[in-house]
Scaffold this motif. Sequence first.
Motif, mmCIF file in Angstrom:
data_model
loop_
_atom_site.group_PDB
_atom_site.id
_atom_site.type_symbol
_atom_site.label_atom_id
_atom_site.label_comp_id
_atom_site.label_asym_id
_atom_site.label_seq_id
_atom_site.Cartn_x
_atom_site.Cartn_y
_atom_site.Cartn_z
ATOM 1 N N ALA A 1 0.885 -1.237 0.207
ATOM 2 C CA ALA A 1 0.054 -0.115 0.027
ATOM 3 C C ALA A 1 0.814 1.197 -0.074
ATOM 4 O O ALA A 1 0.461 2.144 -0.734
ATOM 5 N N ALA A 2 1.946 1.243 0.699
ATOM 6 C CA ALA A 2 2.746 2.414 0.692
ATOM 7 C C ALA A 2 3.745 2.625 -0.788
ATOM 8 O O ALA A 2 3.700 3.807 -1.071
ATOM 9 N N VAL A 3 3.952 1.575 -1.444
ATOM 10 C CA VAL A 3 4.437 1.852 -2.800
ATOM 11 C C VAL A 3 3.298 2.313 -3.681
ATOM 12 O O VAL A 3 3.646 3.310 -4.384
ATOM 13 N N LEU A 4 2.173 1.844 -3.440
ATOM 14 C CA LEU A 4 1.071 2.304 -4.194
ATOM 15 C C LEU A 4 0.647 3.828 -4.164
ATOM 16 O O LEU A 4 0.366 4.699 -4.750
ATOM 17 N N VAL A 5 0.954 4.120 -2.755
ATOM 18 C CA VAL A 5 0.707 5.759 -2.335
ATOM 19 C C VAL A 5 1.608 6.729 -2.898
ATOM 20 O O VAL A 5 1.669 7.599 -3.454
ATOM 21 N N LEU A 6 3.090 6.258 -2.710
ATOM 22 C CA LEU A 6 4.088 6.926 -3.174
ATOM 23 C C LEU A 6 4.233 7.094 -4.880
ATOM 24 O O LEU A 6 4.765 8.116 -5.328
ATOM 25 N N THR A 7 3.682 5.786 -5.591
ATOM 26 C CA THR A 7 3.692 5.983 -6.928
ATOM 27 C C THR A 7 2.573 6.745 -7.621
ATOM 28 O O THR A 7 2.157 7.029 -8.694
ATOM 29 N N GLY A 8 1.402 7.428 -6.605
ATOM 30 C CA GLY A 8 0.292 7.982 -7.077
ATOM 31 C C GLY A 8 -0.636 6.709 -7.496
ATOM 32 O O GLY A 8 -2.064 7.233 -8.231
ATOM 33 N N GLY A 9 -0.630 5.720 -7.157
ATOM 34 C CA GLY A 9 -1.691 4.652 -7.634
ATOM 35 C C GLY A 9 -2.767 4.516 -6.571
ATOM 36 O O GLY A 9 -3.661 3.948 -6.818
ATOM 37 N N LEU A 10 -2.824 5.038 -5.390
ATOM 38 C CA LEU A 10 -3.665 5.072 -4.336
ATOM 39 C C LEU A 10 -3.390 6.297 -3.704
ATOM 40 O O LEU A 10 -2.529 6.758 -3.246
#
Length: 426
Positions: free
Chosen positions: A143-152
């Motif tokens: 989830a942190a990766v998605l937040v950092l990449t703008g996917g979530l």
Amino acid sequence: MTSPRSRSDSIREDEELRLPRTPGVFRRFWARHPRLADILIALFCLIGHIGPVGFLVRETPIPAPFVMAAVLVAANATLLLRRSRPLIPLIAAFVAEAILLPLELAGGSPLIIAACYSMAVYVSNRAAWTSLGIGLGLLSVYAAVLVLTGGLAFQSAINSLLATIVLGLIGTLFGANVGERKRYLAALIERSRQLLVERDQQALLAAAAERARIAREMHDIVSHSLTVIVALSEGAAATPDVERARGAAAATAATARTALAEMRAMLGVLRDDSTGASSLPLAPMQAPSPLETVSAAQRAGYPVTLSVSGAASDESTLSHAISRIVQEGVTNAMRHARHATRIDVRVVHTEEEVSIEVTNDGVSPAEGEAGFGLHGLSERVAHAGGRIEFGPTDGGGWRLRATLPARNPVQKPAQGKPAQSRSADV
């Protein structure tokens, strides 16, 4: 797969344990049909995924929704393995959560509850908490990766993670409670089965010990009595003196009557089944005293002497053991040392132990050849907590020596007076 024999053995054990029936009609039904219960749980969890799949149909082009649906169906189908391989449904549940995470649909799915519950029930509480922690950690990193990449969005990630944590905690807590109770009951049932096995083993050991005791008594009765009878009969047949032959015949009849009385007493014990097999007495059968044994051997013409010293114990079991040891020693001397010029029996009583020694100067049994009588005598002495030695002597004779611990000795004489001692040669 359980064989029919093992199933029948298990049913027979359960009947002997008299286990109570599972309470409730529905619980008994689910217990008898575990596969049906797993299918219904899998369908219920699959229904929880219909909403996300419908959202995908509206928002994404074909064929993405169908791939997603296939993955979710496969993830829910792993619940059919939740009893045998509960780790697979748990991994599938977190994979499904990871797939649904970018959709920003907070609320989670029932699959995580069923997977965590199964892990706690069918493996262990420690494995369930460890697996839940690892799964939540990996999902948080994703989830942190998605937040950092703008996917979530950050708030959506927090909401989805909180929902997964709550559902995982609910499943694990319920599973831990049910699993502990299940394992506790299984341990109680297994312990009950072990007690049944131990009870049967103890019964077998008690029966074997009783058979060995009866075998020893029968050997002592038959061997000694027949040896004396044979010796008296041979003496009566060999002597030309009518009076001596008549006396030997009378002694033979008396010995036979004594042996017959002992045999009847033994058989009476074996036939008395009014209270079951457990009524066999532990008290030993009546045995002839050392004086009676030596007197019978003397009447048969053997040069036997008896010497007794010290204060004898009034304990019946010890007296019985002493009598049987003397009887076996004298009987062996009569059978194997027919040309002996002297057979000495010595019994020494002390405060700590009793020593019994039977020696002869005739032909001894071959070294190392211990018959049933000596084996039984060794068992009897070991049971009494004593020690025994037997074998040829340097002078060409044979010696049997047994030492038994003294129990319940006769009261000591008053201080200042010499201890009472007697010595008799018969």
